[in-house]
Design a protein around this motif. Sequence first.
Motif, PDB file in Angstrom:
ATOM      1  N   PHE A  68      20.077 -55.907 -59.664  1.00 49.50           N
ATOM      2  CA  PHE A  68      21.486 -55.537 -58.324  1.00 49.50           C
ATOM      3  C   PHE A  68      20.255 -55.239 -56.972  1.00 49.50           C
ATOM      4  CE2 PHE A  68      22.216 -51.800 -54.859  1.00 49.50           C
ATOM      5  CZ  PHE A  68      24.298 -51.602 -55.600  1.00 49.50           C
ATOM      6  N   LEU A  69      21.695 -55.792 -56.027  1.00 49.07           N
ATOM      7  CA  LEU A  69      20.944 -55.709 -54.434  1.00 49.07           C
ATOM      8  C   LEU A  69      22.378 -55.372 -53.972  1.00 49.07           C
ATOM      9  CD1 LEU A  69      19.299 -56.599 -52.421  1.00 49.07           C
ATOM     10  CD2 LEU A  69      20.911 -58.998 -52.584  1.00 49.07           C
ATOM     11  N   GLU A  70      21.271 -54.073 -52.982  1.00 47.52           N
ATOM     12  CA  GLU A  70      22.737 -53.224 -52.138  1.00 47.52           C
ATOM     13  C   GLU A  70      22.489 -54.226 -50.281  1.00 47.52           C
ATOM     14  OE1 GLU A  70      23.584 -49.860 -49.813  1.00 47.52           O
ATOM     15  OE2 GLU A  70      22.093 -49.761 -51.550  1.00 47.52           O
ATOM     16  N   TRP A  71      23.217 -55.205 -50.047  1.00 46.61           N
ATOM     17  CA  TRP A  71      22.902 -55.202 -48.281  1.00 46.61           C
ATOM     18  C   TRP A  71      23.321 -54.447 -47.731  1.00 46.61           C
ATOM     19  CZ3 TRP A  71      27.452 -59.574 -49.409  1.00 46.61           C
ATOM     20  CH2 TRP A  71      26.714 -61.424 -50.093  1.00 46.61           C
ATOM     21  N   GLY A  72      22.451 -54.441 -46.880  1.00 45.34           N
ATOM     22  CA  GLY A  72      22.636 -53.204 -45.897  1.00 45.34           C
ATOM     23  C   GLY A  72      22.006 -51.234 -46.585  1.00 45.34           C
ATOM     24  N   SER A  73      21.118 -51.294 -46.928  1.00 50.25           N
ATOM     25  CA  SER A  73      20.857 -50.417 -48.072  1.00 50.25           C
ATOM     26  C   SER A  73      20.454 -48.957 -47.062  1.00 50.25           C
ATOM     27  CB  SER A  73      19.679 -50.683 -49.492  1.00 50.25           C
ATOM     28  OG  SER A  73      18.397 -51.133 -47.908  1.00 50.25           O
ATOM     29  N   ALA A  74      20.275 -49.208 -46.107  1.00 41.00           N
ATOM     30  CA  ALA A  74      20.168 -47.724 -45.356  1.00 41.00           C
ATOM     31  C   ALA A  74      19.457 -46.831 -45.959  1.00 41.00           C
ATOM     32  CB  ALA A  74      21.671 -47.146 -45.441  1.00 41.00           C
ATOM     33  N   THR A  75      19.940 -45.562 -46.151  1.00 40.34           N
ATOM     34  CA  THR A  75      18.249 -44.777 -46.596  1.00 40.34           C
ATOM     35  C   THR A  75      18.351 -44.354 -47.911  1.00 40.34           C
ATOM     36  OG1 THR A  75      20.084 -42.943 -47.263  1.00 40.34           O
ATOM     37  CG2 THR A  75      18.862 -42.305 -44.673  1.00 40.34           C
ATOM     38  N   GLY A  76      19.088 -45.714 -48.539  1.00 41.47           N
ATOM     39  CA  GLY A  76      18.846 -46.336 -49.915  1.00 41.47           C
ATOM     40  C   GLY A  76      19.081 -45.437 -51.195  1.00 41.47           C
ATOM     41  N   VAL A  77      20.167 -44.512 -50.716  1.00 45.38           N
ATOM     42  CA  VAL A  77      20.956 -43.398 -51.622  1.00 45.38           C
ATOM     43  C   VAL A  77      21.772 -44.345 -53.116  1.00 45.38           C
ATOM     44  CG1 VAL A  77      22.316 -41.768 -52.708  1.00 45.38           C
ATOM     45  CG2 VAL A  77      21.194 -41.523 -50.340  1.00 45.38           C
ATOM     46  N   ILE A  78      22.476 -45.548 -52.896  1.00 47.50           N
ATOM     47  CA  ILE A  78      22.988 -46.764 -53.790  1.00 47.50           C
ATOM     48  C   ILE A  78      21.965 -47.088 -54.679  1.00 47.50           C
ATOM     49  CG2 ILE A  78      24.409 -48.243 -53.716  1.00 47.50           C
ATOM     50  CD1 ILE A  78      26.180 -47.234 -51.698  1.00 47.50           C
ATOM     51  N   THR A  79      21.052 -47.875 -53.999  1.00 42.35           N
ATOM     52  CA  THR A  79      20.214 -48.763 -54.640  1.00 42.35           C
ATOM     53  C   THR A  79      19.349 -47.877 -55.781  1.00 42.35           C
ATOM     54  OG1 THR A  79      19.857 -50.053 -52.824  1.00 42.35           O
ATOM     55  CG2 THR A  79      18.214 -49.919 -54.452  1.00 42.35           C
ATOM     56  N   ILE A  80      18.891 -46.324 -54.972  1.00 43.68           N
ATOM     57  CA  ILE A  80      18.185 -45.653 -55.709  1.00 43.68           C
ATOM     58  C   ILE A  80      19.145 -45.274 -56.921  1.00 43.68           C
ATOM     59  CG2 ILE A  80      16.596 -43.156 -55.858  1.00 43.68           C
ATOM     60  CD1 ILE A  80      16.341 -43.380 -53.175  1.00 43.68           C
ATOM     61  N   MET A  81      20.178 -44.497 -57.537  1.00 42.16           N
ATOM     62  CA  MET A  81      21.848 -44.601 -57.976  1.00 42.16           C
ATOM     63  C   MET A  81      21.094 -45.841 -59.071  1.00 42.16           C
ATOM     64  SD  MET A  81      24.030 -42.539 -55.971  1.00 42.16           S
ATOM     65  CE  MET A  81      25.415 -41.477 -55.859  1.00 42.16           C
TER      66      MET A  81
END
Length: 205
Positions: A68-81
Amino acid sequence: MSAGAPPRPAGVDAELRARISALSEEGWEIWRRFDTEVRQNEWHPFVPADYEVVLDALIELRAPGLRFLEWGSATGVITIMADLLGFEAYGLELDGELVDVARGLAERYGSSAKFVAGSFIPSGYRYRPKGGDGRIGTIGDGASGYPALGHPLEDFDLVFGYPWHGEEPLMHDLMRAYGGRGARLLLHGGGTAGVRVFRDGKQVV
């Protein structure tokens, strides 16, 4: 990119759901401070997604071995999820200070999600839409983050983006040019509700 379509695992247990809920709550608290201390003084493109809506989409799509890759991950909440749900999860973010926040958040929640400061636009890419307006909106300029990730865009099974209005066509173009065959692009926002899922340029959810 992972091959095949392995069966989905069972639903999220209560302990994991509580852990993700605590992560979301802390993410919102970080956002409130950021909005007060940063965005009220100068414009910044970071606005959080609806974490619960994105979480539901990730639960539906998770399966063993997916990257999984998040574009513009900011504080990372979604990537950590995504990492906590079992994805091999990565986030790309231009703002180095937000990358530091994401890494700290990942550490607090026992996540192995990897965050890199850099652009999600690959080196050499030029946006050339049919209409001729190649501006990239709020996405910003910076060195490509893929070398530091250790994976090109084509290696990812799912890519998540939260476009500002007008940025969605560029994201589709990036996937056409660099995404892996069969990879899914998850888009939230951009003037519409929910999370839409695209595969090979066609909406499937």
